[in-house]
Design a protein around this motif. Sequence first.
Motif, short mmCIF file in Angstrom:
data_model
loop_
_atom_site.label_atom_id
_atom_site.label_comp_id
_atom_site.label_asym_id
_atom_site.label_seq_id
_atom_site.Cartn_x
_atom_site.Cartn_y
_atom_site.Cartn_z
N MET A 289 0.72 -1.20 -0.01
CA MET A 289 -0.21 -0.06 0.06
C MET A 289 0.84 1.08 -0.15
N PHE A 290 1.97 1.32 0.54
CA PHE A 290 2.85 2.42 0.72
C PHE A 290 3.41 2.55 -0.74
N LYS A 291 3.94 1.58 -1.40
CA LYS A 291 4.47 1.72 -2.70
C LYS A 291 3.59 2.35 -3.79
N LEU A 292 2.06 1.73 -3.57
CA LEU A 292 1.05 2.38 -4.09
C LEU A 292 0.99 3.88 -3.92
N PHE A 293 1.00 4.24 -2.85
CA PHE A 293 0.76 5.63 -2.47
C PHE A 293 1.98 6.60 -3.00
N LYS A 294 3.17 5.99 -2.80
CA LYS A 294 4.53 6.73 -3.31
C LYS A 294 4.13 7.01 -4.82
N ASN B 28 1.81 9.47 -5.66
CA ASN B 28 2.18 10.73 -5.08
C ASN B 28 3.28 11.25 -6.12
N ASN B 29 3.93 10.51 -6.72
CA ASN B 29 5.10 10.99 -7.37
C ASN B 29 4.74 11.26 -8.94
N TYR B 30 3.67 10.75 -9.37
CA TYR B 30 3.24 10.72 -10.70
C TYR B 30 2.04 11.60 -11.03
N GLY B 31 1.83 12.45 -9.85
CA GLY B 31 0.84 13.51 -10.22
C GLY B 31 -0.88 13.38 -9.92
N VAL B 32 -1.02 12.20 -9.20
CA VAL B 32 -2.50 12.06 -9.02
C VAL B 32 -3.11 13.23 -7.92
N GLU B 33 -4.24 13.60 -8.30
CA GLU B 33 -4.76 14.75 -7.48
C GLU B 33 -5.68 14.31 -6.41
#
Length: 231
Positions: free
Chosen positions: A113-118, A121-126
Amino acid sequence: MTTTIPTQTLPEIIYPDSDGKPMSDNTKQFQLIVKIQGGIDALFKDNENVFVAGDLLWYPVKGDNKTRQAPDTMVVFGRPKGDRGSYQQWVEDNIAPQVVFEIISPGNRMTAMFKLFKFYNNYGVEECYFYDLKDNELIGWVRSDGELNYIESMEGWVSPRLEIRFETASGDLEIYRPDGLKFVSYVELSRQMEQAQQQMEQERQEKELAQQKADRLSEKLRQMGINPEEV
């Protein structure tokens, strides 16, 4: 004599349409993914420039087929509807999905889940929403100042982009459209349609009986020499 050095041709990079992972781990997870994807797709059915997908691989970087994720549901404003094998961002005017949903099942680990969030976050999801089926917990983040920031209270939260409202007080995740209608499964929608048809049929029959009663009364009045239109 001139020696011609052959030009090296770089191999074509393939962006697979599948990562080999299942869409869901259980029936409840699958049903919720379908409900969210279908509900949002229906909400924007008349807007040709809103693309909604479920379990579609998103490649954010051209030339990199290893950096990818397949959100359970993703919403992209500014891209046309249509079928795709994957969402290759550089082909899509470099527009990243603005909203993503992940349905967490018991098999999901915190590190994943942390990898998904990262990634998001890194690729611009709002807007990013994770829902834990087991604990009935909805967690959300919204982007500001260049980062996805935690939403303190999700109960009654309204998505800035989608304008849909979230509730979990019933023990399950409930999502409401801007017009107040609730996202429902296909089975629930089918029941609603059947009920509406039954109601229409009942109203038709009642109207028909009322007309028959009025016709009989008019006929009796005529037999008595009375014009029913003058009564």
